[in-house]
Each structure stands twice: as structure tokens, then as C-alpha cells.
Scaffold this motif. Structure first.
Motif, PDB file in Angstrom:
ATOM      1  N   ASN A 143       0.824  -1.208   0.000  1.00 32.50           N
ATOM      2  CA  ASN A 143       0.000   0.000   0.000  1.00 32.50           C
ATOM      3  C   ASN A 143       0.859   1.259   0.000  1.00 32.50           C
ATOM      4  OD1 ASN A 143      -2.669   1.289   0.159  1.00 32.50           O
ATOM      5  ND2 ASN A 143      -1.890   2.029   2.111  1.00 32.50           N
ATOM      6  N   GLN A 170      -5.735  -2.205   1.946  1.00 32.61           N
ATOM      7  CA  GLN A 170      -4.965  -2.950   0.953  1.00 32.61           C
ATOM      8  C   GLN A 170      -5.174  -4.452   1.114  1.00 32.61           C
ATOM      9  OE1 GLN A 170      -3.288  -2.059  -1.649  1.00 32.61           O
ATOM     10  NE2 GLN A 170      -1.398  -3.203  -1.899  1.00 32.61           N
ATOM     11  N   SER A 187       1.719  -2.348  -6.869  1.00 36.18           N
ATOM     12  CA  SER A 187       1.304  -2.483  -5.481  1.00 36.18           C
ATOM     13  C   SER A 187       0.652  -3.848  -5.244  1.00 36.18           C
ATOM     14  CB  SER A 187       0.325  -1.358  -5.130  1.00 36.18           C
ATOM     15  OG  SER A 187      -0.286  -1.579  -3.898  1.00 36.18           O
ATOM     16  N   ALA A 191      -4.765   2.005   6.371  1.00 37.73           N
ATOM     17  CA  ALA A 191      -4.409   1.907   4.952  1.00 37.73           C
ATOM     18  C   ALA A 191      -3.999   0.481   4.600  1.00 37.73           C
ATOM     19  CB  ALA A 191      -3.301   2.892   4.617  1.00 37.73           C
ATOM     20  N   GLY A 238       1.105   4.110   1.688  1.00 36.69           N
ATOM     21  CA  GLY A 238       0.428   5.414   1.613  1.00 36.69           C
ATOM     22  C   GLY A 238      -0.382   5.523   0.340  1.00 36.69           C
ATOM     23  N   SER A 239      -0.007   6.436  -0.513  1.00 37.25           N
ATOM     24  CA  SER A 239      -0.755   6.622  -1.763  1.00 37.25           C
ATOM     25  C   SER A 239      -0.140   5.862  -2.933  1.00 37.25           C
ATOM     26  CB  SER A 239      -0.838   8.117  -2.101  1.00 37.25           C
ATOM     27  OG  SER A 239       0.470   8.640  -2.273  1.00 37.25           O
ATOM     28  N   PHE A 240       0.920   5.091  -2.691  1.00 30.68           N
ATOM     29  CA  PHE A 240       1.584   4.336  -3.757  1.00 30.68           C
ATOM     30  C   PHE A 240       0.603   3.434  -4.488  1.00 30.68           C
ATOM     31  CE2 PHE A 240       3.922   0.561  -5.232  1.00 30.68           C
ATOM     32  CZ  PHE A 240       4.866   1.163  -6.059  1.00 30.68           C
ATOM     33  N   SER A 241      -0.285   2.793  -3.737  1.00 30.06           N
ATOM     34  CA  SER A 241      -1.244   1.867  -4.360  1.00 30.06           C
ATOM     35  C   SER A 241      -2.242   2.591  -5.262  1.00 30.06           C
ATOM     36  CB  SER A 241      -1.987   1.055  -3.303  1.00 30.06           C
ATOM     37  OG  SER A 241      -2.807   1.891  -2.522  1.00 30.06           O
ATOM     38  N   LEU A 242      -2.441   3.872  -5.013  1.00 30.74           N
ATOM     39  CA  LEU A 242      -3.364   4.635  -5.863  1.00 30.74           C
ATOM     40  C   LEU A 242      -2.729   4.978  -7.202  1.00 30.74           C
ATOM     41  CD1 LEU A 242      -4.789   7.100  -3.187  1.00 30.74           C
ATOM     42  CD2 LEU A 242      -5.841   5.002  -4.049  1.00 30.74           C
ATOM     43  N   SER A 243      -1.457   5.291  -7.185  1.00 27.82           N
ATOM     44  CA  SER A 243      -0.790   5.701  -8.423  1.00 27.82           C
ATOM     45  C   SER A 243      -0.085   4.553  -9.143  1.00 27.82           C
ATOM     46  CB  SER A 243       0.210   6.825  -8.135  1.00 27.82           C
ATOM     47  OG  SER A 243       1.135   6.414  -7.152  1.00 27.82           O
ATOM     48  N   TYR A 261      -1.138   0.925  -8.922  1.00 24.82           N
ATOM     49  CA  TYR A 261      -1.958  -0.171  -8.408  1.00 24.82           C
ATOM     50  C   TYR A 261      -1.409  -1.552  -8.775  1.00 24.82           C
ATOM     51  CZ  TYR A 261      -5.860  -3.204  -7.336  1.00 24.82           C
ATOM     52  OH  TYR A 261      -6.641  -4.215  -6.830  1.00 24.82           O
TER      53      TYR A 261
END
Length: 165
Positions: free
Chosen positions: A95, A136, A107, A132, A97-102, A104
Motif C-alpha cells: 500500500n 490494501q 502495489s 491503509a 500510503g498513496s503508492f497503491s493509488l498511483s 496499483y
């Protein structure tokens, strides 16, 4: 928590009016599992949970704040709970932090290693101390049609103390 305890004091140390405030906040910052672990909890009020559980150690808690034993000992202290450790509890779930958003797909590939480890425990629940990470893990467990449920450590404690969630 890790940011409040470690990063903000360094980031703001030379900013007039904020360096001192950041250091004061850092001294007061702790993780909920560490806080509860240090309390004299009334274990006589714990209900028995027929539950097999494992624990995923979030990166910011283990490596960042040194919170390693507290969640495991809290979970292991619940009557009826059978704790089975992961082979690599501190391995990142992907996950970040926001790594999974950008990122995916990357991740999710990282998460695959954690899911195999979880499956190997036979546990019904994978506990974690990070919302978070819980998100995930829930995504991966759902996508892979796995039967385990991801829960925050405090959610499991709440059930043991009879609080409905």
C-alpha cells in the motif's frame, strides 16, 4: 504517527514558532496498540473469542515507531484466540500510503507475497494496526476470493470487550 514523531520535528526545526510545537507533539505521539499495552487493562472482562488470527506489521509501525511486540501480545492475550505468526510479518503489503493509488498493479504484485504468507497461516483474521494496510489487505483478500478478513487490532479488542462494531 511516524510523521508526527519523527519527520515533522526535523522538517520544522528551523521554522520560527513551529519547531518547538513539533517536538512537543512528537513527545505525545504514540500508537494505540502501544498505548493500550501499557495500560492495566481489565483482562477479567475479556470475552473468549474462538478466533485464529495472524498479524501484519505495518511499515510505519514496525520500522518507523518500533511497535512490534505490543499488538501481538494484545491479540495473544485474548482468551480463545489462537495466534499464528506470519513468516514475514514486517514485509510491506504494497500500500505504502498513496503508492497503491498511483501504481496499483505494482502495489498488487507486492501484496501477492503477503497474501501467500497469510494463506499459509490458516488464520481466519489478519490483524493490522494501520487503516491503509487494512484497506490494501481487504482488497487483496477480496480480489483473490480468500476467506480471511482484515481487521484493525483495536477492532478485535473491542469485540473481546463486548463492544459491537
Amino acid at each position: 504517527g511516524e510523521s508526527f514523531a519523527h519527520f515533522y520535528p526535523r522538517l520544522l526545526e528551523d521554522v520560527p514558532g513551529y519547531g518547538k510545537k513539533a517536538r512537543e507533539l512528537a513527545r505525545k505521539t504514540t500508537d494505540i496498540a502501544r498505548f493500550l499495552y501499557r495500560l492495566p487493562l481489565d483482562k477479567g472482562n475479556l470475552r473468549s473469542l474462538d478466533l485464529s488470527v495472524t498479524y501484519h506489521q505495518p511499515c510505519h509501525l514496525g520500522r518507523g515507531l518500533g511497535v512490534v511486540k505490543e499488538p501481538v501480545e494484545l491479540l495473544s492475550g485474548i482468551p480463545g484466540t489462537r495466534y499464528t505468526p506470519l513468516k514475514d510479518p514486517a514485509r510491506c503489503c504494497g500500500n505504502a500510503g498513496s503508492f497503491s493509488l498511483s501504481h496499483y498493479h505494482l502495489s498488487y504484485r507486492i501484496l501477492g507475497h503477503k497474501l501467500k504468507d497469510i494463506a499459509g497461516t490458516g488464520a481466519q483474521v489478519v490483524a493490522t494496526g494501520c487503516p491503509a494496510c487494512k484497506m490494501q489487505l481487504t482488497d487483496g483478500l477480496t480480489q483473490e476470493n480468500m476467506s480471511q478478513e482484515a481487521m484493525h487490532t483495536v477492532e478485535i479488542l473491542a469485540h473481546a470487550y463486548g463492544f459491537a462494531l
